[in-house]
Design a protein around this motif. Structure first.
Motif, PDB file in Angstrom:
ATOM      1  N   LYS A 194      77.160  64.218 115.020  1.00 30.53           N
ATOM      2  CA  LYS A 194      75.843  64.590 115.546  1.00 30.53           C
ATOM      3  C   LYS A 194      75.246  63.422 116.329  1.00 30.53           C
ATOM      4  CE  LYS A 194      75.583  68.658 113.525  1.00 30.53           C
ATOM      5  NZ  LYS A 194      75.562  69.888 114.319  1.00 30.53           N
ATOM      6  N   GLU A 195      74.423  63.774 117.311  1.00 27.31           N
ATOM      7  CA  GLU A 195      73.737  62.718 118.072  1.00 27.31           C
ATOM      8  C   GLU A 195      72.707  62.042 117.180  1.00 27.31           C
ATOM      9  OE1 GLU A 195      72.138  64.605 121.591  1.00 27.31           O
ATOM     10  OE2 GLU A 195      73.854  65.947 121.561  1.00 27.31           O
ATOM     11  N   SER A 196      72.440  60.777 117.505  1.00 28.80           N
ATOM     12  CA  SER A 196      71.462  60.030 116.708  1.00 28.80           C
ATOM     13  C   SER A 196      70.465  59.346 117.629  1.00 28.80           C
ATOM     14  CB  SER A 196      72.183  58.979 115.859  1.00 28.80           C
ATOM     15  OG  SER A 196      71.267  58.085 115.296  1.00 28.80           O
ATOM     16  N   PRO A 197      69.165  59.464 117.332  1.00 29.96           N
ATOM     17  CA  PRO A 197      68.168  58.799 118.176  1.00 29.96           C
ATOM     18  C   PRO A 197      68.288  57.271 118.102  1.00 29.96           C
ATOM     19  CG  PRO A 197      67.113  60.068 116.398  1.00 29.96           C
ATOM     20  CD  PRO A 197      68.571  60.251 116.256  1.00 29.96           C
ATOM     21  N   ASP A 224      75.940  59.356 124.241  1.00 28.07           N
ATOM     22  CA  ASP A 224      75.959  59.959 122.902  1.00 28.07           C
ATOM     23  C   ASP A 224      76.390  61.423 122.991  1.00 28.07           C
ATOM     24  OD1 ASP A 224      75.583  58.839 120.444  1.00 28.07           O
ATOM     25  OD2 ASP A 224      73.539  59.580 120.179  1.00 28.07           O
ATOM     26  N   LYS A 225      75.749  62.144 123.929  1.00 29.23           N
ATOM     27  CA  LYS A 225      76.063  63.574 124.120  1.00 29.23           C
ATOM     28  C   LYS A 225      77.525  63.756 124.549  1.00 29.23           C
ATOM     29  CE  LYS A 225      71.574  65.664 125.316  1.00 29.23           C
ATOM     30  NZ  LYS A 225      70.660  64.591 124.882  1.00 29.23           N
ATOM     31  N   LEU A 226      77.992  62.893 125.474  1.00 30.40           N
ATOM     32  CA  LEU A 226      79.369  62.987 125.960  1.00 30.40           C
ATOM     33  C   LEU A 226      80.354  62.732 124.821  1.00 30.40           C
ATOM     34  CD1 LEU A 226      81.479  63.275 128.199  1.00 30.40           C
ATOM     35  CD2 LEU A 226      81.107  60.868 128.790  1.00 30.40           C
ATOM     36  N   TYR A 227      80.070  61.727 123.984  1.00 28.80           N
ATOM     37  CA  TYR A 227      80.983  61.421 122.876  1.00 28.80           C
ATOM     38  C   TYR A 227      81.069  62.592 121.901  1.00 28.80           C
ATOM     39  CZ  TYR A 227      83.195  59.199 118.905  1.00 28.80           C
ATOM     40  OH  TYR A 227      84.059  58.918 117.873  1.00 28.80           O
ATOM     41  N   VAL A 228      79.931  63.191 121.598  1.00 31.58           N
ATOM     42  CA  VAL A 228      79.914  64.352 120.691  1.00 31.58           C
ATOM     43  C   VAL A 228      80.730  65.496 121.299  1.00 31.58           C
ATOM     44  CG1 VAL A 228      78.441  66.128 119.658  1.00 31.58           C
ATOM     45  CG2 VAL A 228      77.728  63.738 119.590  1.00 31.58           C
ATOM     46  N   ALA A 229      80.551  65.720 122.614  1.00 33.31           N
ATOM     47  CA  ALA A 229      81.304  66.787 123.292  1.00 33.31           C
ATOM     48  C   ALA A 229      82.808  66.497 123.246  1.00 33.31           C
ATOM     49  CB  ALA A 229      80.840  66.914 124.742  1.00 33.31           C
ATOM     50  N   LEU A 230      83.191  65.230 123.405  1.00 29.71           N
ATOM     51  CA  LEU A 230      84.611  64.862 123.373  1.00 29.71           C
ATOM     52  C   LEU A 230      85.211  65.070 121.987  1.00 29.71           C
ATOM     53  CD1 LEU A 230      84.579  61.577 125.522  1.00 29.71           C
ATOM     54  CD2 LEU A 230      85.617  63.758 126.153  1.00 29.71           C
ATOM     55  N   ALA A 282      82.141  67.119 106.789  1.00 26.52           N
ATOM     56  CA  ALA A 282      80.949  66.282 106.600  1.00 26.52           C
ATOM     57  C   ALA A 282      80.275  66.094 107.952  1.00 26.52           C
ATOM     58  CB  ALA A 282      81.342  64.932 106.021  1.00 26.52           C
ATOM     59  N   GLN A 283      78.961  65.962 107.936  1.00 28.81           N
ATOM     60  CA  GLN A 283      78.225  65.689 109.168  1.00 28.81           C
ATOM     61  C   GLN A 283      77.929  64.197 109.242  1.00 28.81           C
ATOM     62  OE1 GLN A 283      74.792  68.110 109.817  1.00 28.81           O
ATOM     63  NE2 GLN A 283      76.003  69.938 110.229  1.00 28.81           N
ATOM     64  N   VAL A 284      78.211  63.623 110.403  1.00 30.96           N
ATOM     65  CA  VAL A 284      78.024  62.187 110.581  1.00 30.96           C
ATOM     66  C   VAL A 284      77.269  61.949 111.880  1.00 30.96           C
ATOM     67  CG1 VAL A 284      79.193  59.946 110.719  1.00 30.96           C
ATOM     68  CG2 VAL A 284      80.284  61.814 109.491  1.00 30.96           C
ATOM     69  N   THR A 285      76.334  60.990 111.853  1.00 29.05           N
ATOM     70  CA  THR A 285      75.659  60.587 113.097  1.00 29.05           C
ATOM     71  C   THR A 285      76.247  59.261 113.550  1.00 29.05           C
ATOM     72  OG1 THR A 285      73.922  59.497 111.823  1.00 29.05           O
ATOM     73  CG2 THR A 285      73.485  61.749 112.566  1.00 29.05           C
ATOM     74  N   ILE A 286      76.260  59.045 114.863  1.00 30.81           N
ATOM     75  CA  ILE A 286      76.849  57.806 115.393  1.00 30.81           C
ATOM     76  C   ILE A 286      75.899  56.646 115.110  1.00 30.81           C
ATOM     77  CG2 ILE A 286      77.784  56.679 117.458  1.00 30.81           C
ATOM     78  CD1 ILE A 286      78.087  59.460 118.678  1.00 30.81           C
TER      79      ILE A 286
END
Length: 644
Positions: free
Chosen positions: A599-602, A611-617, A640-644
């Motif tokens: 998931k993206e992280s603020p 961030d968005k590109l990495y999640v999409a990849l 599991a859900q993980v934020t960067i």
């Protein structure tokens, strides 16, 4: 306790293809087969350059009303210089010495340079990634320009064919890409013989026309090319950009070295391919000098009327083979990039039971096909596409020379001054070619630059995101030795069998193991934690495949070593471990894999777009079950859900 596998030494001693070297042990027939094979695969792209290289070089002169005997001879002189200096001296003599345990290619050269430096340097990394990104641009343009330039020969048979050039080109390209998933092993056997017939044909056709204007032989004097550049100034510089089309595909000499070996590739070039190309270019020049009206398409007009249609068919076959070689190269480069952690892991399908190099990557194939078709429809002719060609190749050459400088200085032990002089002699020429090609940016040269830029951003984002995620996971995890000590005190419920957990960080407890304990509250009687490690070499010898470490009576840690040209097959490695004495039964083994939803992280260290590109990849990545060839009926996935 640490065990190593007891398998015998690899055929090549260091994990490389045995057939890639060891010429003394190879039969003459086998060596001849490798020469024929290299003619079919390695020289497809550079071999089909005569279809458009001289035509485009002379087109600029026609446009500026500057087509004279001296200008034609000057252009051919530059073509000969490009073939002799760039291909023969740089690649055949020097670059092919820089083999990474028998393998070649820009990423192999990057790893070799980093090994020579003794550490992972950002400079070598960026040079290698840049070269790989530009190759991606070339891989899209080559099939389009090659096939289209051959089909355009039909227009000379009869003008009625003009409107069918585009549909036939699209049909051939779609068929070619569709056939990839079925493997190329059967068809590849025909590549060598077809290309031999092609080279013989173009060499003979060229030789037939040289007597019409024997003065064309003055082209062998390099002063003719230099004089042309000096006298024509800006026009000469523009022509230089088109002359470079003669050496497109030269990277294949180095990239395919692991498949055929240095010797066969060198012999094929010096003894067969180069003479055929020189004869053809001289013949085209003689034809234009004796019949200036042939300047529109001198390659096909070399053929007498009765041979024109057979030449178009033969050229179409040759350009299809050239396109096939580039596609295969793109698959191979993609697998290297996956193993080196430069792009998400994609599903790699092996299309041959005997050839490790015969692979198919569906997503890469689809992206290439879409890109190729868009180019064909947008540019509509090979002349228009020629403007888009060249920049990617010259850029890759400049980057490979820079990496070669590091290798010559640090690995070969050349003095710094000699290494600088060596690299500078090539860079001066390559920068001149690059500058000439940069003139084409607005006419289509932006295409490979844009494609290369996109690939670089993807690689940079993936490596950066993966590093940040690994650091975060490491911070939030429990060291595995601490977990074992805790489990010995708490004594959770034990169930029969073996549990295998895959991890990228062998020092901490895998997330899937922690989730299993947290939610299922059980532990198998034997736990094996596996870390798959990619080495800075193309292949790892079977006797170096794994290490096993006993952490406690029921906990083991194994590190599996693979080269960046190999596909990691975990069950095969486990079978070798069992032979070495590790107790393991696939029927009582469960593989626990963590499936992370990123998931993206603020508060991410990366900007929001990255961030968005990495999640999409991460969503494009193949699951671990397929990538590591694990039997799906033995896998338990824990999300599991993980934020960067």
């Amino acid at each position: 306790m640490t065990q190593r596998s007891d398998a015998g030494p690899a055929p090549g001693g260091d994990g490389t293809h045995a057939h890639a070297h060891n010429g003394s042990e190879r039969t003459r027939a086998g060596f001849a087969g490798l020469i024929i094979g290299s003619i079919g695969v390695v020289y497809g792209d550079i071999g089909t350059s005569p279809l458009y290289a001289l035509r485009e070089s002379l087109a600029h002169q026609v446009e500026h009303d500057a087509l004279t005997e001296e200008s034609v001879i000057g252009a051919i002189s530059l073509l000969i210089f490009a073939l002799v200096f760039t291909v023969t001296i740089k690649y055949v003599i020097f670059v092919m010495r820089a083999d990474n345990r028998g393998e070649g290619g820009i990423l192999s050269l990057m790893e070799l340079a980093q090994t020579a430096m003794g550490r992972r340097t950002r400079t070598a990394f960026m040079l290698g990634v840049g070269g790989a990104a530009l190759f991606a641009g070339e891989a899209i343009i080559t099939p389009a320009i090659s096939v289209m330039s051959a089909i355009e020969g039909l227009e000379l048979v009869t003008h009625r064919f003009s409107e069918f050039v585009l549909p036939i080109t699209i049909f051939i390209l779609v068929t070619l890409f569709w056939a990839q998933s079925h493997g190329t092993a059967r068809v590849a056997a025909l590549f060598g013989p077809i290309m031999i017939v092609f080279f013989l044909s173009i060499g003979v056709l060229g030789a037939m026309h040289i007597p019409e204007a024997p003065q064309v032989l003055r082209s062998f004097d390099p002063r003719q090319g230099i004089t042309f550049l000096v006298r024509h100034g800006w026009l000469g510089f523009v022509v230089l950009g088109s002359v470079f089309l003669a050496v497109t595909g030269v990277e294949a000499l180095y990239a395919d070295m692991g498949h055929f070996g240095r010797g066969p590739i060198r012999i094929a070039w010096l003894g067969f391919v180069l003479p055929a190309l020189l004869l053809n270019y001289l013949g085209q020049g003689a034809l234009v000098l004796s019949r200036p009206e042939a300047v529109g398409n001198p390659f096909f007009l070399l053929a007498p009327d009765w041979a024109l249609l057979p030449l178009v068919v033969l050229s179409t076959l040759a350009t299809t083979i050239a396109a096939q070689a580039v596609i295969t190269g793109a698959f191979s480069l993609s697998r290297q990039a996956i193993q080196l952690g430069l792009i998400p892991r994609l599903e790699v399908t092996h299309t041959s039971a005997s050839q490790e190099g015969q692979i198919y990557i569906g997503r890469v194939n689809r992206l290439l096909l879409i890109g190729v078709l868009l180019l064909v429809v947008a540019f509509k002719s090979s002349s228009a596409l020629a403007s888009a060609y060249g920049i990617a190749v010259t850029g890759t050459m400049v980057l490979s020379t820079s990496l070669l400088f590091i290798v010559a200085w640090r690995k070969w032990g050349w003095p710094l001054f000699v290494s600088i002089l060596f690299a500078a002699s090539f860079l001066v020429v390559e920068f001149a070619f690059l500058a000439a090609n940069l003139l084409k940016v607005k006419d289509g040269g932006w295409v490979p630059l844009a494609l290369g830029g996109c690939v670089m951003i993807i690689m940079w984002t993936w490596t950066r995101g993966a590093r940040l995620l690994a650091e975060k996971t490491h911070r939030d995890s429990i060291p595995i030795k601490e977990l074992i000590a805790m489990l010995q005190k708490s004594k959770p419920t034990r169930v029969p069998g073996t549990a295998v957990f895959l991890t990228s960080d062998p020092e901490v407890a895998p997330a899937a193991l922690m989730h299993n304990l947290k939610h299922n509250k059980v532990l198998h009687e034997r736990v094996l934690v596996i870390c798959v490690k990619t080495e800075d070499r193309p292949r790892v010898a079977p006797d170096k495949r794994f290490e096993i470490q006993k952490l406690s009576d029921d906990f083991y840690r194994a590190t599996l070593h693979y080269g960046f040209m190999e596909s990691p097959r975990v069950p095969a490695a486990l079978a070798k471990m069992r032979k070495a004495g590790f107790k393991y039964d696939i029927m009582t083994t469960s593989f626990f894999l963590g499936r992370r939803s990123i998931k993206e992280s603020p508060s991410s260290e990366m900007p929001a777009w990255q961030d968005k590109l990495y999640v999409a990849l991460t969503r494009q990545a193949a699951n671990a079950t397929d990538f590591f060839s694990i039997p799906s009926d033995r896998v338990v996935e824990l999300g599991a859900q993980v934020t960067i």
